[in-house]
Design a protein around this motif. Structure first.
Motif, PDB file in Angstrom:
ATOM      1  N   MET A 159       0.823  -1.205   0.000  1.00 25.64           N
ATOM      2  CA  MET A 159       0.000   0.000   0.000  1.00 25.64           C
ATOM      3  C   MET A 159       0.859   1.258   0.000  1.00 25.64           C
ATOM      4  N   ARG A 193      -5.078   0.945  -7.995  1.00 27.08           N
ATOM      5  CA  ARG A 193      -4.338   1.775  -7.055  1.00 27.08           C
ATOM      6  C   ARG A 193      -4.607   1.276  -5.637  1.00 27.08           C
ATOM      7  N   ALA A 247      -5.656   2.768  -2.988  1.00 27.55           N
ATOM      8  CA  ALA A 247      -6.932   3.246  -2.457  1.00 27.55           C
ATOM      9  C   ALA A 247      -8.108   2.510  -3.088  1.00 27.55           C
ATOM     10  N   GLU A 248      -7.992   2.180  -4.376  1.00 25.48           N
ATOM     11  CA  GLU A 248      -9.068   1.449  -5.052  1.00 25.48           C
ATOM     12  C   GLU A 248      -9.209   0.044  -4.473  1.00 25.48           C
ATOM     13  N   TYR A 260      -8.357  -0.950  -1.511  1.00 25.85           N
ATOM     14  CA  TYR A 260      -8.803  -0.877  -0.125  1.00 25.85           C
ATOM     15  C   TYR A 260     -10.271  -0.464  -0.010  1.00 25.85           C
ATOM     16  N   GLU A 261     -10.658   0.560  -0.757  1.00 22.06           N
ATOM     17  CA  GLU A 261     -12.002   1.112  -0.623  1.00 22.06           C
ATOM     18  C   GLU A 261     -13.042   0.397  -1.474  1.00 22.06           C
TER      19      GLU A 261
END
Length: 383
Positions: free
Chosen positions: A220, A239, A241-242, A244-245
């Motif tokens: 990460m 990415r 953030a992608e 993870y979210e």
């Protein structure tokens, strides 16, 4: 090798994979590899771009190191192609590929000093003595080992050995550098410092890095994009953030960070918002799902609010509010993690930031609490 504050800004705008006209530096085209009839890599199809820091992430035995070894030429695919700048490198031996690999064990030569270790690959390139010496000095400065060129390998710390291995790998200036668990031997604090130094180094060199790791936090931090692998296949690329979210499925959601999953039945799905019902309560989250079918509401612990009583303004049928009892907790300095047991016997995890310097604990084992979260803080998974 100082940390460059602009790295985050560079990453915000760096996205060659979104450009349909961009040609990948490396392309795995439906690549497969088996050992003794057991599939290690199964139909992998993914691209890596110039100047990208790309991470292969997954548990031991998922095929990530095999995929890296296939690119380096240490293994041969059973099916598919590996393209470098559009050219199939199937017949190129390892030493003919502009690819260098930094091994987990570093593989430094104990009978050579630091400078000689770094210069080893330069001799194979046919670099002259003066040019080789200049390159070695450049590498020593780059990895902050100035003045240690004559030191023996056994006189170095673990972090210094890692830097020597890194300098040796990048000295020949390969098109792509492969890093196999490069920080596994470092202690936690040094590993965290090295992650940012590695990012800075990659940016300053303008080189493409591909890292293999099972450490989700490491991936990460350092990567522009992450490919999550499972049983020889890539299940999601995106990415950090992608990933993870917006995890693609329950496996990715559970592998990347902590997650709470509520199994429920979809009652309504419209305009990117889903309503669900279960014995544990009513839920609402972002996403889509077939009405009448089972789905899972996924919410991260840090997105849950821990309350000592149910808010008076909440309707009894308000979604995303469940009651439980704290049966354990862990103080982590910046966060306190609460393990909350529900009436069903299932345990949920909630995290509260320690925003103030308070030495007392407002919540403890046995306390009744309400857990609440916003629909925008959760996502619906259908597999």
């Amino acid at each position: 090798m100082s940390v460059r504050p602009q790295i985050g800004g560079i990453r915000d705008t760096f996205a060659p994979w979104e450009d349909a006209t961009a040609r990948p530096l490396v392309r795995f085209d439906h690549v497969s590899k088996a050992f003794g009839g057991v599939s290690a890599v199964d139909g992998v199809d993914v691209s890596i771009y110039e100047r990208e820091f790309f991470a292969l992430l997954g548990p031991s035995g998922c095929g990530k190191t095999t995929l890296m070894r296939l690119l380096a030429g240490f293994e041969t695919p059973d099916a598919g192609r590996i393209l470098l700048e559009g050219r199939d490198i199937q017949d190129d031996p390892p030493h003919r590929r502009p690819v260098h690999m930094m091994f987990q064990a570093y593989a430094l030569f104990p009978h050579l000093n630091v400078a000689q270790n770094i210069a080893f690959g330069l001799k194979r390139q046919g670099l002259g003595k003066a040019d080789s010496a200049a390159r070695v000095e450049e590498m020593l400065a780059l990895v902050r080992l100035e003045g240690l060129g004559r030191r023996r390998i056994d006189q170095l710390s673990g972090g210094q050995r890692q830097r020597v291995a890194l300098a040796r790998a990048i000295a020949p200036r390969p098109r792509i550098l492969l890093l196999d668990e490069p920080m596994a031997a470092l202690d936690k604090k040094l590993r965290e410092e090295t992650q940012f130094e590695l990012m800075s180094l990659q940016q300053s060199l303008g080189m493409t890095f591909m890292i293999v790791t099972h450490d989700q936090d490491e991936a990460m931090v350092v990567a522009d994009r992450i490919a999550v692998m499972r049983e020889g296949r890539i299940v999601q690329v995106g990415r950090p953030a992608e990933i993870y979210e917006a995890p693609a499925d329950r496996y990715v959601a559970g592998f990347i960070g902590d997650i709470n999953l509520f199994e429920a039945r979809v009652t309504h799905s419209e305009n990117g918002r889903v309503k669900l019902a279960s014995d544990e309560g009513l839920f609402e989250a972002e996403g889509a799902g077939p009405v009448g079918k089972t789905a899972w509401v996924a919410v991260r612990p840090e997105k849950i609010t821990v309350l000592t009583e149910r808010p008076a303004d909440l309707d009894r049928d308000a979604p995303n509010v469940v009651r439980g009892e704290i049966h354990d907790y862990g103080y982590l300095g910046d966060w306190t993690t609460y393990m909350v047991r529900m009436a069903s016997g299932r345990t949920l995890r909630a995290a509260r930031a320690n925003a103030t310097r308070a030495l007392d604990r407002p919540l403890g084992v046995g306390d009744a609490v309400w857990l609440a979260f916003q629909p925008t803080s959760a996502v619906v998974l259908t597999r």
